[in-house]
Design an enzyme around this catalytic site. Structure first.
Site: not given
Length: 632
Positions: A289, A377, A405
């Site tokens: 990253k 979730e 979700r």
């Protein structure tokens, strides 16, 4: 204005231009994309680290595949800025995440190169698999290649596993790229590992492998049923020899890697080797990253979306703190710690958003009572239900758009059993520059229809603290508290906490002309508008209802009897929302006032600043004032 030293990039308006370059030029193209990203995002904030880490992958994909005919499906589009730059949007890149500008995520309505919407995680494999099978069913003259690009955090989501399972059991030629930038795997770099990757991706090896398979089929020594077992053995053998294990060993999917995700020429070679293979395939890339920008490589979490910064020094720019109200999320985080210090039953669960939700304060103070469950979730909600079933008091801190979700789990695992799970719903309402996939505008409508659910929205920081205190006092069953992204209105937010009676609102202003019923922080703008209207001779009563469910029926009876005109105000979708609840009450009880509902209209709202979007949707102070003083 474009940065200097991007001469190659200026020649690339679309991927077809990129493919005209010799492969030796690709590292230079990657360097120019990074310079472009650094210069652009330093002044116009966006998602930085993930896109910087995916540059070589992006260039290689567009170089090898015939996009847009071939489909690239990105998983969580914050890694796709380089993709936007290469696909005809470089000159508009300074408008990204702005009103009427480019979306911060892939969006098919914006470009034919954006194969699928990508704002939530873990959907790429399922969507790409559907596309891959569709191209076979349509018997197209030219086979369309379909590639799913999924990051390491997204691969942990349940939907990704469902897609992998289905990909391994249905005939398809899907290519899955695993962009691994932070996986806890002890990689064996170089040596035998690189040798195996080079051998098993080579065309010669795979031709020999396929010829052997056909021979075995001809003599009935193998059939399709046993082909999967050989694939699993092949993957396991690779894992044994390279001294590493991965989740793909048990799948009937060919696995290649891991390889260096920042060697663009090698990625091109590997993609060319495997792109025509039949059957599903996974190519595993190791990336960093923020690659190419030292501050971002050093602190990837901060540099996920760092805001404005000095490109030369990496110093992040921030507004002077001054005497400003805190963010709602920080009030939540600090208040939760206060409550947990006195109540040892309190726990916190967050799906991969400990910093964004400020659950990190609880994690620092009570690490054994704090759980980051990753991008999961549904699991977060059911896990919270399990904790509650055994007598704990879980606070499930989750963004509104992501709670969608887990709708099924909220009903079946929490509400039916009336379990005391407190849902602290962050980023409720319009969130601004993240746009259509991240606005938290549906939670009122999809939660208020659930039996046993208590649903509240504080107007200010004090009310948020009181609601959190109330939720943990006793077993109220499922208790949802929604609050917005950003700062509130009270600098002195720390206050002694007290219980708020469930379903009780409060009157803020008196008036005889009409009534305004508001829910949540938009009540602050309503208060200002009502005060201005008073100066114009309009006497409006203002009520902060606090609870959407149960509604304060005492207030509603008073209002229904007294007023002929009522305005409802919410930072949520107008269809089925708070205003609809008020309309239902009035109709059920025989009241017939004229009701004007202000809220998010029945359409998807694009990106822009929160102020711009509030104005666009007619819920800002000026719009409220215009409604108060208008004829309707």
């Amino acid at each position: 204005m474009e940065p200097e030293n991007i001469e190659l990039l200026k020649q690339i308006n679309f991927p077809a231009d990129l493919r005209k370059l010799p492969v030796e030029k690709l590292p230079e193209v990657c360097a120019e994309i990074r310079r472009f990203l650094i210069d652009s995002l330093a002044h116009n904030p966006g998602h930085f680290g993930s896109s910087m880490g995916a540059v070589e992958l992006t260039v290689a994909l567009h170089y090898v595949f015939d996009t847009p005919y071939d489909r690239i499906v990105w998983d969580v589009g914050h890694q796709a800025y380089g993709h936007k730059i290469l696909t005809g949007r470089r000159e508009q890149f300074d408008t990204i995440r702005k009103l009427n500008g480019l979306s911060g995520f892939p969006n098919p309505a914006e470009s034919e190169y954006d194969a699928f919407i990508a704002g939530h995680a873990s959907n790429s494999i399922s969507a790409a698999l559907g596309m891959a099978i569709a191209t076979q069913l349509k018997h197209e003259k030219k086979e369309r290649k379909v590639i799913a690009v999924i990051g390491d955090a997204s691969i942990a989501g349940g939907l990704a596993f469902e897609g992998l399972n289905n990909a391994s059991t249905n005939p398809n030629n899907l290519l899955i790229i695993l962009n691994d930038n932070d996986m806890a795997i002890d990689h064996n770099v170089g040596g035998l590992n690189e040798y195996l990757v080079n051998i098993t991706t080579s065309r010669g090896y795979n031709k020999l492998r396929y010829d052997a398979y056909r021979t075995l089929r001809r003599f009935n020594l193998i059939d399709e049923e046993h082909r999967g077992a050989i694939l699993r053995f092949n993957n396991s053998l690779k894992a044994l020899l390279t001294k590493q294990q991965n989740i793909f060993e048990g799948l009937d999917i060919r696995y290649f890697g891991p390889i260096d995700g920042h060697n663009v020429i090698n990625i091109v070679n590997k993609l060319n080797d495997i792109k025509d293979m039949t059957g599903p395939k996974i190519l595993h890339l190791r990336t960093i990253k923020g690659k190419g920008y030292a501050p971002a490589e050093k602190e990837p979490t901060i540099w996920h979306a760092p805001g404005c910064f000095n490109p030369a020094t990496g110093e992040r720019k921030s507004e002077p703190e001054g005497n400003k109200p805190p963010k709602f999320q920080d009030v939540f985080g600090h208040t939760l710690v206060e409550l947990a210090e006195k109540n040892d039953k309190i726990t916190v669960i967050t799906p991969a958003m400990p910093t964004g939700s400020s659950s990190c304060f609880m994690m620092e103070r009570f690490p054994h009572r704090s759980f980051d469950v990753g991008i999961s979730e549904e699991h977060a909600v059911t896990f919270a239900a399990g904790l509650a079933k055994e007598g704990l008091q879980p606070f499930c801190s989750i963004y509104s758009t992501f709670l969608q979700r887990a709708f099924d789990e909220v009903i079946h695992d929490v509400a039916i059993q009336n379990l005391p799970v407190t849902f602290c719903i962050d980023r409720a309402g319009l969130v601004g520059e993240d746009g259509v996939t991240h606005h938290g505008v549906f939670d009122i409508s999809y939660l208020r229809c659930i039996p046993n659910m208590t649903l509240a929205a504080p107007m200010d920081e004090h009310t948020l603290r009181h609601l959190m205190y109330t939720a943990q006092l006793r077993n109220h069953g499922p208790f949802a508290i929604r609050y917005p992204r950003g700062s509130g209105s009270q600098v002195g937010w720390r206050c002694p906490m007290h219980e708020i009676p469930i379903g009780k609102g409060r009157q803020l202003c008196e008036g005889d002309d009409l009534a305004v019923l508001s829910i949540g922080p938009v009540g602050v703008d309503a208060l200002h508008a009502v005060q201005r209207a008073r100066e114009a001779g309009i006497q409006a009563a203002l009520y902060d209802m606090i609870f959407v469910k149960p509604l304060d029926e005492e207030i509603l009876h008073q209002v229904g009897k007294k007023y002929k005109r009522i305005i409802t105000l919410e930072d949520g979708c107008i269809t089925g929302g708070f205003g609809s609840a008020v309309l239902e009450f009035m109709a059920d009880n025989g009241y017939a006032p004229r009701i004007k509902r202000l809220g998010i209209p029945d359409r998807f709202i694009a990106q822009g600043s929160v102020k711009e979007l509030h104005r666009l949707c007619g819920i800002d102070e000026e719009s409220i004032y215009a409604t108060l003083t208008g004829n309707w």
